[in-house]
Design a protein around this motif. Structure first.
Motif, PDB file in Angstrom:
ATOM      1  N   ALA A  44       1.055  -1.297  -0.078  1.00  0.00           N
ATOM      2  CA  ALA A  44      -0.218   0.000   0.397  1.00  0.00           C
ATOM      3  C   ALA A  44       0.788   1.195  -0.183  1.00  0.00           C
ATOM      4  N   GLY A  45       2.281   1.385  -0.695  1.00  0.00           N
ATOM      5  CA  GLY A  45       3.248   2.185  -0.839  1.00  0.00           C
ATOM      6  C   GLY A  45       3.438   2.618   0.374  1.00  0.00           C
ATOM      7  N   ALA A  46       4.015   2.137   0.845  1.00  0.00           N
ATOM      8  CA  ALA A  46       4.878   1.652   2.339  1.00  0.00           C
ATOM      9  C   ALA A  46       5.615   0.825   2.947  1.00  0.00           C
ATOM     10  N   PRO A  47       6.537   1.057   3.638  1.00  0.00           N
ATOM     11  CA  PRO A  47       7.545   0.301   3.468  1.00  0.00           C
ATOM     12  C   PRO A  47       6.574  -1.149   4.802  1.00  0.00           C
ATOM     13  N   MET A  48       7.018  -2.566   4.589  1.00  0.00           N
ATOM     14  CA  MET A  48       5.400  -3.129   5.812  1.00  0.00           C
ATOM     15  C   MET A  48       6.413  -3.629   7.356  1.00  0.00           C
ATOM     16  N   PRO A  49       6.554  -2.817   8.327  1.00  0.00           N
ATOM     17  CA  PRO A  49       6.949  -2.817   9.759  1.00  0.00           C
ATOM     18  C   PRO A  49       7.452  -4.819   9.618  1.00  0.00           C
ATOM     19  N   GLY A  50       8.596  -4.673   9.781  1.00  0.00           N
ATOM     20  CA  GLY A  50       9.509  -5.394  10.324  1.00  0.00           C
ATOM     21  C   GLY A  50       9.859  -6.374   9.316  1.00  0.00           C
ATOM     22  N   LEU A  51       9.390  -6.348   8.155  1.00  0.00           N
ATOM     23  CA  LEU A  51      10.182  -6.756   6.824  1.00  0.00           C
ATOM     24  C   LEU A  51      11.183  -6.203   6.192  1.00  0.00           C
ATOM     25  N   SER A  52      12.145  -6.787   5.666  1.00  0.00           N
ATOM     26  CA  SER A  52      12.813  -6.280   4.928  1.00  0.00           C
ATOM     27  C   SER A  52      13.816  -7.415   3.945  1.00  0.00           C
ATOM     28  N   ILE A  53      13.792  -7.195   2.506  1.00  0.00           N
ATOM     29  CA  ILE A  53      14.431  -8.274   2.118  1.00  0.00           C
ATOM     30  C   ILE A  53      15.635  -7.853   1.182  1.00  0.00           C
ATOM     31  N   PRO A  54      16.646  -8.305   1.823  1.00  0.00           N
ATOM     32  CA  PRO A  54      17.895  -7.953   1.182  1.00  0.00           C
ATOM     33  C   PRO A  54      18.043  -8.565  -0.444  1.00  0.00           C
ATOM     34  N   ALA A  55      18.693  -7.738  -0.937  1.00  0.00           N
ATOM     35  CA  ALA A  55      19.218  -7.202  -2.215  1.00  0.00           C
ATOM     36  C   ALA A  55      19.320  -8.522  -2.769  1.00  0.00           C
ATOM     37  N   GLU A  56      19.946  -9.117  -2.194  1.00  0.00           N
ATOM     38  CA  GLU A  56      20.772 -10.519  -2.775  1.00  0.00           C
ATOM     39  C   GLU A  56      19.795 -11.495  -2.916  1.00  0.00           C
ATOM     40  N   PHE A  57      18.542 -11.386  -2.012  1.00  0.00           N
ATOM     41  CA  PHE A  57      17.580 -12.808  -1.643  1.00  0.00           C
ATOM     42  C   PHE A  57      16.971 -11.969  -2.835  1.00  0.00           C
ATOM     43  N   VAL A  58      16.592 -11.224  -3.491  1.00  0.00           N
ATOM     44  CA  VAL A  58      15.437 -11.081  -4.466  1.00  0.00           C
ATOM     45  C   VAL A  58      15.428 -12.081  -5.095  1.00  0.00           C
ATOM     46  N   LYS A  59      16.227 -12.051  -6.237  1.00  0.00           N
ATOM     47  CA  LYS A  59      15.662 -13.637  -7.176  1.00  0.00           C
ATOM     48  C   LYS A  59      15.039 -14.758  -7.095  1.00  0.00           C
ATOM     49  N   LYS A  60      15.105 -15.134  -5.562  1.00  0.00           N
ATOM     50  CA  LYS A  60      14.502 -16.191  -5.032  1.00  0.00           C
ATOM     51  C   LYS A  60      12.922 -16.031  -5.267  1.00  0.00           C
ATOM     52  N   PHE A  61      12.542 -14.508  -5.658  1.00  0.00           N
ATOM     53  CA  PHE A  61      11.215 -14.541  -5.375  1.00  0.00           C
ATOM     54  C   PHE A  61      10.574 -14.767  -7.179  1.00  0.00           C
ATOM     55  N   ASP A  62       8.995 -14.925  -6.751  1.00  0.00           N
ATOM     56  CA  ASP A  62       8.757 -14.308  -8.606  1.00  0.00           C
ATOM     57  C   ASP A  62       8.608 -13.082  -8.614  1.00  0.00           C
ATOM     58  N   LEU A  63       9.405 -12.671  -9.908  1.00  0.00           N
ATOM     59  CA  LEU A  63       9.342 -10.997  -9.965  1.00  0.00           C
ATOM     60  C   LEU A  63       8.586 -10.724 -11.281  1.00  0.00           C
TER      61      LEU A  63
END
Length: 420
Positions: free
Chosen positions: A216-235
């Motif tokens: 909803a246009g804002a960072p999710m509290p308590g969740l941070s996905i490092p850049a090196e792990f993003v390719k593990k997700f469906d982009l």
């Protein structure tokens, strides 16, 4: 008539110092008048060709002008997006040769960020079917690669290899940065004079990656996905802003437009870029007309200088005109002589202005196209330009008529009698 022309030329040459300034003012007036008329036509044509080779721009149903503003000019914000599955449907259509998905919304220091496919740099054309060129580096290839438009790189001093972070939203001061996922500048595009110069280009996967831990246009509290792990997700994107489409045959454009309007799964519309850009140009037409009026006013000032110069020199020429009368020149010959002199100056000044304009367009054409996207054509007056040219020559004739009529009234005795 030839004797009268020779006499007019000799008389003008004897007063060349005084008339040279008048000639210069008329030349500049003609240059400005014809230049504005010609350049505004080239600007209109170049504006209409801000994107060429694209048959339809597709987006959520609404205003066609708004769709063109944010998909082609990258101005404003889309009120709603279209589904990714709709793009796939369009891409796989039998009549479609290619389809480029576009996703907007983020920015960097006030410059818009456009997420698309690497194919964009081959498919996007502008002006007279000009292709985009990479001046340094190469187009984006990885998730966190970014390719910069020429103006972005020049203004911010970036070069390939530099690290930058994007800002969420259209660049307001309150926008949060995606500081945890920096991008690397992979390349810089050559200047095109189009909105491409002020845009940063990333992959669709990159746009999805920086928003994995946002909601909803804002960072999710308590969740941070490092850049090196993003390719593990469906982009794969779920929604996009719009789609540029090239058809296998332009004859199918209206049928495709109707089919898009009747699409059942989502309310979409297909806009022909040329038609929409022509409508958009009408909004700027007031400024175009104002510029033309200013140039006409300058031309009028130049012709007023012609009247002033001829009238100012008329008293000094009374004896000359009286001698002409005494050797047989009638009042009509005197009238014709002054008219001939005025027209000679007007025609010569207009011709010089046209030649200077042609030289300027020849030498400055590549600069205008590279920096402003204006494709200049060889200048042969036509249409409205011919009317302006004829109007200027007619105005020159009327301007010369004022001192000519005064000379016509001068009597022989008035010219030969010394004035005390």
């Amino acid at each position: 008539m030839s004797a009268l022309l020779r006499l007019a030329l000799s008389s003008a040459w004897n007063r060349r110092m005084a008339l040279s300034l008048t000639l210069l003012s008329i030349m500049l007036s003609a240059l400005l008048l014809l230049g504005v008329a010609h350049i505004r036509k080239d600007v209109r044509d170049s504006f209409s060709a801000s994107v060429s080779g694209t048959d339809l721009v597709v987006g959520p149903r609404g205003s066609g002008l708004s769709l063109m503003l944010y998909t082609v000019f990258h101005l404003g914000d889309a009120t709603q997006n279209m589904e990714w599955k709709s793009y796939l449907h369009l891409r796989d259509h039998a009549a479609v040769a290619w389809a480029l998905p576009l996703s907007l919304g983020d920015s960097h220091r006030g410059f818009p960020v456009l997420a698309t496919l690497p194919e964009y740099f081959q498919r996007f054309h502008y002006g007279d079917a000009q292709s985009l060129r990479v001046a340094a580096g190469k187009p984006f290839a990885d998730v966190f690669d970014v390719t910069l438009g020429a103006e972005v790189a020049r203004s911010l001093g970036y070069k390939p290899g530099d690290k930058i972070t994007l800002t969420h939203g259209s660049g307001s001061a309150l926008g949060a940065e995606h500081a945890d996922k920096p991008f690397t500048v992979s390349g810089v595009l050559a200047p095109s004079g189009t909105p491409v110069d002020r845009t940063l280009f990333i992959s669709l996967a990159g746009m999805e990656a920086i928003h994995l831990d946002w909601q909803a246009g804002a960072p999710m509290p308590g969740l941070s996905i490092p850049a090196e792990f993003v390719k593990k997700f469906d982009l794969t994107p779920k929604t996009i802003t719009g789609v540029m489409i090239g058809l296998k045959s332009r004859a199918h454009v209206f049928a495709m437009q109707r089919e898009i309007a009747d699409y059942k799964d989502e309310a979409l519309m297909g806009v022909m870029p040329g038609v929409a850009l022509d409508q958009l140009w009408q909004v700027a037409q007031l400024g175009e007309q104002a510029l033309l009026l200013v140039s006409i006013a300058v031309a009028a000032v130049g012709l007023a200088g012609l009247v002033a110069t001829l009238l100012a020199g008329l008293d000094a020429r009374r004896r000359e005109l009286a001698i002409l009368r005494s050797v047989g020149a009638g009042p009509r010959s005197i009238l014709a002589l002054l008219l001939c002199e005025g027209m000679l100056i007007t025609v010569l000044g207009t011709l010089l202005g046209w030649l200077v304009l042609c030289l300027g367009l020849t030498l400055g054409g590549p600069f205008l196209q590279a920096n402003y996207g204006i494709v200049t054509q060889a200048f042969i007056p036509a249409g409205d330009e011919l009317w302006l040219l004829a109007g200027m020559l007619l105005a020159g004739l009327l301007a010369a008529l004022v001192p000519a009529l005064r000379a016509y009234r001068l009597s022989l005795a008035d010219g030969l009698t010394p004035r005390i």
